[in-house]
Structure formats: structure tokens, C-alpha cells
Design a protein around this motif. Structure first.
Motif, mmCIF file in Angstrom:
data_model
loop_
_atom_site.group_PDB
_atom_site.id
_atom_site.type_symbol
_atom_site.label_atom_id
_atom_site.label_comp_id
_atom_site.label_asym_id
_atom_site.label_seq_id
_atom_site.Cartn_x
_atom_site.Cartn_y
_atom_site.Cartn_z
ATOM 1 N N CYS A 44 -0.542 11.896 -0.065
ATOM 2 C CA CYS A 44 -0.675 11.114 -1.285
ATOM 3 C C CYS A 44 -2.153 10.960 -1.644
ATOM 4 C CB CYS A 44 -0.055 9.744 -1.028
ATOM 5 S SG CYS A 44 -0.181 8.610 -2.398
ATOM 6 N N GLY A 48 -3.584 8.979 1.336
ATOM 7 C CA GLY A 48 -3.149 10.012 2.275
ATOM 8 C C GLY A 48 -1.783 9.826 2.887
ATOM 9 N N CYS A 63 5.894 7.167 -2.243
ATOM 10 C CA CYS A 63 5.022 7.210 -1.065
ATOM 11 C C CYS A 63 5.383 6.046 -0.140
ATOM 12 C CB CYS A 63 3.558 7.126 -1.492
ATOM 13 S SG CYS A 63 2.445 7.107 -0.070
ATOM 14 N N TRP A 82 2.640 2.739 -10.494
ATOM 15 C CA TRP A 82 1.654 1.699 -10.738
ATOM 16 C C TRP A 82 0.288 2.246 -11.131
ATOM 17 C CZ3 TRP A 82 -1.962 2.488 -7.059
ATOM 18 C CH2 TRP A 82 -1.575 2.816 -5.756
HETATM 19 S S1 FES Z 1 -1.169 6.244 0.290
HETATM 20 FE FE1 FES Z 1 0.425 6.658 -1.085
HETATM 21 S S2 FES Z 1 0.546 4.922 -2.303
HETATM 22 FE FE2 FES Z 1 -1.099 4.499 -0.962
#
Ligand code: FES
Length: 104
Positions: A44, A48, A63, A82
Motif C-alpha cells: 500500500c 506499505g 488495506c 479516505w
Molecule cells: S498502509 Fe495501507 S492504509 Fe495505511
């Protein structure tokens, strides 16, 4: 130059679930939905988090770390995400028999 590389076996992928694979030193999250396979970067872009461990809802993955959501078919932030500025890299996939190939 980009090329299709074997990444997984179709029979090993679970419908509606993610699976992390390493292809040419790139960590990629694969998702099987309705017999198709989608591939996005594993990590992500926020901090990450492992996207292959995220829950899938339709074509949106969340995530597991802080809940950012991505459309795995486009790599864009999901409409309810968000932060609309985040996006993930997508990879083209090809299925050949039981082989799942990813273009890297
Ligand atoms: S690491 Fe994916 S939303 Fe924060």
C-alpha cells in the motif's frame, strides 16, 4: 521490456482472496474474481500495508493496516476511500491453462 512471466497457478488461487507473489523481484498481489485474475502492487502506498491480506468486496480491496480502499481493476482509490490521491500500480494478466502470467 515488459513480458508476461509465470506468477501462479490458477488452481492455487482462491476466489475472492488475495495472494502475494514475487515476480522478477516485484511483490505483486493477485486477486481472483469470477475466473479472472487482477494484479496490483503488494504494498500500500500509504505505509506499505500488505494488500494481498486485505478484504475484498466486489472489486475493491481494503488495506488491512489503515483501511485505505483501492479498485483492483483500475488501481485507483475506491470512491469511498479516505484519500483520493492514492493509487496502486496495476499489472496486466494472462491465463494460459492453469498458468497465471503477469506482465512485468
Ligand atoms: S498502509 Fe495501507 S492504509 Fe495505511
Amino acid at each position: 521490456m515488459a513480458e508476461f512471466v509465470n506468477a501462479a497457478k490458477m488452481s492455487e488461487l482462491e476466489e475472492g482472496k488475495g495472494r502475494m507473489v514475487s515476480v522478477n523481484d516485484q511483490e505483486i498481489a493477485l486477486f481472483k474474481i469470477d475466473g479472472k485474475v487482477y494484479a496490483i502492487q503488494e504494498h500500500c502506498p500509504h505505509q506499505g500495508g500488505p494488500l494481498s491480506d486485505g478484504d475484498l468486496s466486489g472489486n475493491v480491496v481494503m488495506c488491512p493496516w489503515h483501511g485505505m480502499t483501492y479498485d483492483i481493476t483500475t488501481g485507483k482509490a475506491a470512491p469511498d476511500a479516505w484519500d483520493q490521491s492514492f493509487k496502486v500500480k496495476t499489472y496486466r494478466t494472462k491465463i494460459d491453462g492453469d498458468d497465471v502470467m503477469v506482465e512485468v
